[in-house]
Enzyme design. Structure first.
Site, PDB file in Angstrom:
ATOM      1  N   GLU A 133       8.573   1.127  10.963  1.00  0.00           N
ATOM      2  CA  GLU A 133       7.489   0.795  10.168  1.00  0.00           C
ATOM      3  C   GLU A 133       7.577  -0.916  10.284  1.00  0.00           C
ATOM      4  O   GLU A 133       8.509  -1.351  10.144  1.00  0.00           O
ATOM      5  CB  GLU A 133       7.835   1.128   8.580  1.00  0.00           C
ATOM      6  CG  GLU A 133       7.093   0.554   7.713  1.00  0.00           C
ATOM      7  CD  GLU A 133       7.488   0.793   6.031  1.00  0.00           C
ATOM      8  OE1 GLU A 133       8.491   1.488   6.049  1.00  0.00           O
ATOM      9  OE2 GLU A 133       6.681   0.051   5.122  1.00  0.00           O
ATOM     10  N   LEU A 182       0.906  -1.356   0.036  1.00  0.00           N
ATOM     11  CA  LEU A 182       0.191   0.108  -0.089  1.00  0.00           C
ATOM     12  C   LEU A 182       0.862   1.211   0.130  1.00  0.00           C
ATOM     13  O   LEU A 182       0.389   2.573  -0.099  1.00  0.00           O
ATOM     14  CB  LEU A 182      -1.098   0.284   1.252  1.00  0.00           C
ATOM     15  CG  LEU A 182      -2.212  -0.815   1.197  1.00  0.00           C
ATOM     16  CD1 LEU A 182      -3.066  -0.763   2.578  1.00  0.00           C
ATOM     17  CD2 LEU A 182      -3.175  -0.448  -0.059  1.00  0.00           C
ATOM     18  N   LYS A 206     -15.102   2.741  -0.409  1.00  0.00           N
ATOM     19  CA  LYS A 206     -15.266   1.670   0.660  1.00  0.00           C
ATOM     20  C   LYS A 206     -14.481   1.576   1.785  1.00  0.00           C
ATOM     21  O   LYS A 206     -13.250   1.455   1.721  1.00  0.00           O
ATOM     22  CB  LYS A 206     -15.373   0.254   0.112  1.00  0.00           C
ATOM     23  CG  LYS A 206     -16.166  -0.052  -1.325  1.00  0.00           C
ATOM     24  CD  LYS A 206     -17.632   0.010  -0.760  1.00  0.00           C
ATOM     25  CE  LYS A 206     -18.651  -0.097  -1.985  1.00  0.00           C
ATOM     26  NZ  LYS A 206     -20.096  -0.279  -1.606  1.00  0.00           N
ATOM     27  N   CYS A 215      27.656  -3.275 -12.216  1.00  0.00           N
ATOM     28  CA  CYS A 215      28.260  -4.356 -11.665  1.00  0.00           C
ATOM     29  C   CYS A 215      27.936  -5.662 -12.748  1.00  0.00           C
ATOM     30  O   CYS A 215      29.125  -5.752 -13.338  1.00  0.00           O
ATOM     31  CB  CYS A 215      27.026  -4.979 -10.392  1.00  0.00           C
ATOM     32  SG  CYS A 215      28.006  -5.966  -9.324  1.00  0.00           S
ATOM     33  N   ILE A 236       0.694 -14.031  11.133  1.00  0.00           N
ATOM     34  CA  ILE A 236       1.077 -14.554  12.276  1.00  0.00           C
ATOM     35  C   ILE A 236       2.445 -14.028  12.509  1.00  0.00           C
ATOM     36  O   ILE A 236       2.996 -13.869  13.643  1.00  0.00           O
ATOM     37  CB  ILE A 236       1.249 -16.271  12.011  1.00  0.00           C
ATOM     38  CG1 ILE A 236      -0.226 -16.813  11.924  1.00  0.00           C
ATOM     39  CG2 ILE A 236       1.914 -16.990  13.175  1.00  0.00           C
ATOM     40  CD1 ILE A 236      -0.211 -18.117  11.859  1.00  0.00           C
ATOM     41  N   HIS A 273      27.959   0.025  -7.323  1.00  0.00           N
ATOM     42  CA  HIS A 273      26.315   0.321  -7.489  1.00  0.00           C
ATOM     43  C   HIS A 273      26.004   1.678  -7.339  1.00  0.00           C
ATOM     44  O   HIS A 273      25.551   2.136  -5.940  1.00  0.00           O
ATOM     45  CB  HIS A 273      25.422  -0.525  -6.594  1.00  0.00           C
ATOM     46  CG  HIS A 273      25.275  -2.059  -7.160  1.00  0.00           C
ATOM     47  ND1 HIS A 273      24.181  -2.380  -7.973  1.00  0.00           N
ATOM     48  CD2 HIS A 273      26.147  -2.998  -6.720  1.00  0.00           C
ATOM     49  CE1 HIS A 273      24.349  -3.831  -8.133  1.00  0.00           C
ATOM     50  NE2 HIS A 273      25.518  -4.224  -7.579  1.00  0.00           N
ATOM     51  N   GLU A 320      23.312   3.403  -8.071  1.00  0.00           N
ATOM     52  CA  GLU A 320      22.250   3.856  -7.873  1.00  0.00           C
ATOM     53  C   GLU A 320      21.743   3.982  -6.371  1.00  0.00           C
ATOM     54  O   GLU A 320      20.811   4.668  -6.094  1.00  0.00           O
ATOM     55  CB  GLU A 320      21.189   2.715  -8.543  1.00  0.00           C
ATOM     56  CG  GLU A 320      21.140   1.511  -7.911  1.00  0.00           C
ATOM     57  CD  GLU A 320      22.103   0.526  -8.170  1.00  0.00           C
ATOM     58  OE1 GLU A 320      23.485   1.056  -8.698  1.00  0.00           O
ATOM     59  OE2 GLU A 320      22.141  -0.900  -8.103  1.00  0.00           O
TER      60      GLU A 320
HETATM   61  N1  GLN Z   1      26.686 -11.621 -10.202  1.00  0.00           N
HETATM   62  C1  GLN Z   1      27.812 -10.770 -10.269  1.00  0.00           C
HETATM   63  C2  GLN Z   1      28.692 -10.908  -9.134  1.00  0.00           C
HETATM   64  O1  GLN Z   1      28.483 -11.435  -8.293  1.00  0.00           O
HETATM   65  C3  GLN Z   1      27.182  -9.233 -10.331  1.00  0.00           C
HETATM   66  C4  GLN Z   1      26.405  -8.975  -9.043  1.00  0.00           C
HETATM   67  C5  GLN Z   1      25.661  -7.843  -9.155  1.00  0.00           C
HETATM   68  O2  GLN Z   1      25.498  -7.359 -10.211  1.00  0.00           O
HETATM   69  N2  GLN Z   1      25.168  -7.054  -8.182  1.00  0.00           N
HETATM   70  O3  GLN Z   1      29.664 -10.590  -9.107  1.00  0.00           O
END
Ligand code: GLN
Length: 535
Positions: free
Chosen positions: A144, A18, A191, A385, A152, A511, A513
């Protein structure tokens, strides 16, 4: 027993998905804008120790924290709303609580007592929450509780939260219950019965909500609000409409306009805490930048888990952050790399191609072809990655003449293991929590695209991988025109790859992001979208 911290406990009813995470983050944001020192905790009542071993298609993305936690994606929401890093301890699971109780029992710490859910498990839950509040000297902690009331699994957690209200005092704890008021068609009546039932369920276990946050497609009608108020025993002014919005970033304003901050402060007995206008101005400028975007930039996201948008939620957000910063509307098409087959030509209609993370053989060939296509056709490419690793494989195959180039993750017996297991991974047997995780230092070479993006020779980025570029091939790749502009651990591992004579070809082992925030896009995303929009 009482602490300085006030607590907001967010529960959910009717069904999952939600947007409890958005409600929790929005409330936390409003408190932060009101100069409160605030943070968020997510309770996941499942039996996995953490989210690391869960399939992203079933559960959504695994969000990685700076300190290497593999967490529920709500932690990402908190970080993005609050623009602050959240430690891994803020994601509590049943497995972690039970493990700590069992360890204490084995050490003999319960002195012969029969170890039970109440009080031992509930005590462990309360200790964990209080220790976060205390160690971070928080004014308010928003907790949260995942799942839906009636599950359960969540019972011990809800029981612990109930006890906390008793122990902390009712002016130190506010319960917010998030539910749904469906309407059967666009103009139909909203509702309230599902909401009524879920509040009854909550009260049955001893929790009376203070505030109701009701998800609905359009503004909650007065009649529906009145009914919910009556049946939930919550006054009408404490029932809040959380209707659909153009952007989730608009939810704090939506709740603020309905007076939620005054209600919360009044319950906490705090007065005179008004939002400072400078905070609001900054936040509103960011929110507006997401709404006032023009000109489409079309991005193909070629990945393995595209069937569920939540699988790559941080990548989606990071692309939008980058777009809004330069006033562009980023339109993302999710393309399943397994279904791409040989038809990479269709990718030529996009301004840019992004390949996010992934694991395992399925769909890998489609990604290798994609990475090669972007290189050949001079289309901006950002590989994250897995997208970094398979770009290297593609370069090995199609430029360096290593026809069997591969990652040993995909073909353990390949003759050319361009991507191979990290040496320290070779003897690891347990899958959980054993990848290379969290923020690590990366050195960036001068006069490279990497340096142009990060404007620094030292950056810290979050990781989650088991494989890496095999140094045996470094020289060959360099001479053929692929440059490694970032590395870590004294050049032991390659972190950034680029092709200098390409419009924009960047692969990152980390990463990016996870560290992108509204108003503050992560550098590689911003540069990628910039390159794509001038393509
Ligand atoms: N599978 C790859 C590794 O383990 C890349 C991992 C990923 O993209 N987070 O190195």
């Amino acid at each position: 027993m009482q602490s300085e911290t006030k607590y907001i406990f967010v529960t959910g009813g009717v069904m999952s998905g939600l947007g409890k995470g958005v409600v929790s983050s929005s409330i936390a944001k409003l408190l932060q804008l009101s100069n409160q020192r605030v943070s968020c905790v997510k309770i996941d009542p499942y039996l996995n120790y953490d989210a690391g071993t869960m399939n992203p298609i079933a559960h959504g993305e695994v969000f990685v924290t700076d300190d290497g936690g593999e967490c529920d994606m709500d932690i990402g929401n908190y970080e993005r709303f609050l623009n602050q890093s959240i430690p891994r301890t803020h994601n509590i699971t049943t497995a972690q609580i039970y493990s700590s109780v069992i360890e204490s029992e084995r050490r003999g710490e319960y002195l012969g007592a029969c170890v039970q859910i109440i009080p031992h498990v509930t005590d462990a839950i309360k200790d964990r929450i209080r220790s976060i509040a205390k160690s971070e000297s928080l004014d308010v902690l928003v907790v949260e509780c995942g799942g839906t009331v009636g599950d359960i699994e969540s019972l011990p957690f809800l029981e612990a939260l109930r006890q906390m209200r008793l122990e902390e005092g009712s002016d130190n704890v506010v319960f917010v219950h998030v539910t749904l008021a469906p309407s059967l068609d666009v103009v139909g009546e909203q509702k309230t019965k599902p909401t009524q039932h879920s509040v009854q369920e909550l009260r049955r276990i001893g929790i009376q909500p203070d505030l109701m946050a009701v998800r609905c497609s359009r503004l909650l009608e007065t009649s529906a609000k009145r009914k919910i108020s009556l049946f939930s025993n919550v006054s009408e002014k404490d029932v809040f409409s959380c209707h659909d919005a153009e952007s989730i970033l608009m939810v704090p304003q939506m709740l603020y306009d309905q007076g939620i901050i005054d209600v919360i402060f009044k319950k906490f007995g705090k007065v005179g805490l008004v939002n400072t206008s400078t905070n609001w101005d900054k936040w509103n400028t960011i929110v507006n930048s997401f709404v006032n975007v023009k000109d489409q930039v079309r991005i193909a996201m070629v990945g393995k888990y595209v069937k569920l948008a939540d699988s790559y939620v941080s990548v989606n957000h990071a692309l939008k952050h980058a777009g809004s910063k330069i006033g562009k509307n980023v339109v993302i098409d999710w393309i399943d790399s397994e279904e791409l087959n040989g038809e990479v030509d269709r990718l030529s209609q996009y301004h840019g191609i992004i390949v996010p993370g992934g694991f395992g053989e399925r769909g890998a060939e489609g990604i290798i072809k994609t990475a090669n296509f972007a290189r050949e056709k001079n289309i901006p490419y950002l590989g994250i990655c897995f997208g970094f690793q398979l770009a290297a494989v593609a370069f090995g195959r199609y430029v360096c003449g290593l026809s069997s180039a591969n990652s040993t993750e995909i073909n353990p017996n390949t003759q050319d293991p361009v991507i191979d297991l990290l040496p320290e991974q070779k003897f690891i047997e347990n899958k959980g929590g054993s990848l290379r995780l969290g923020a690590n230092e990366i050195k960036v070479e001068n006069d490279t695209l990497g340096f142009k993006i990060y404007k620094s020779n030292t950056i810290f980025k979050r990781h989650r991988h088991r494989y890496e570029f095999n140094q045996k091939y470094l020289e060959l790749f360099n001479t053929k025109g692929l440059q490694f502009s970032g590395y870590s651990d004294s050049k032991k591992r390659m972190e950034i790859l680029e092709i200098p004579n390409h419009k924009f070809y960047l692969g990152v082992q980390f990463h990016p992001e996870f560290s992108s925030r509204p108003g503050y896009p992560e550098g590689s995303f911003e540069a990628f979208i910039q390159a794509a929009s001038s393509a």
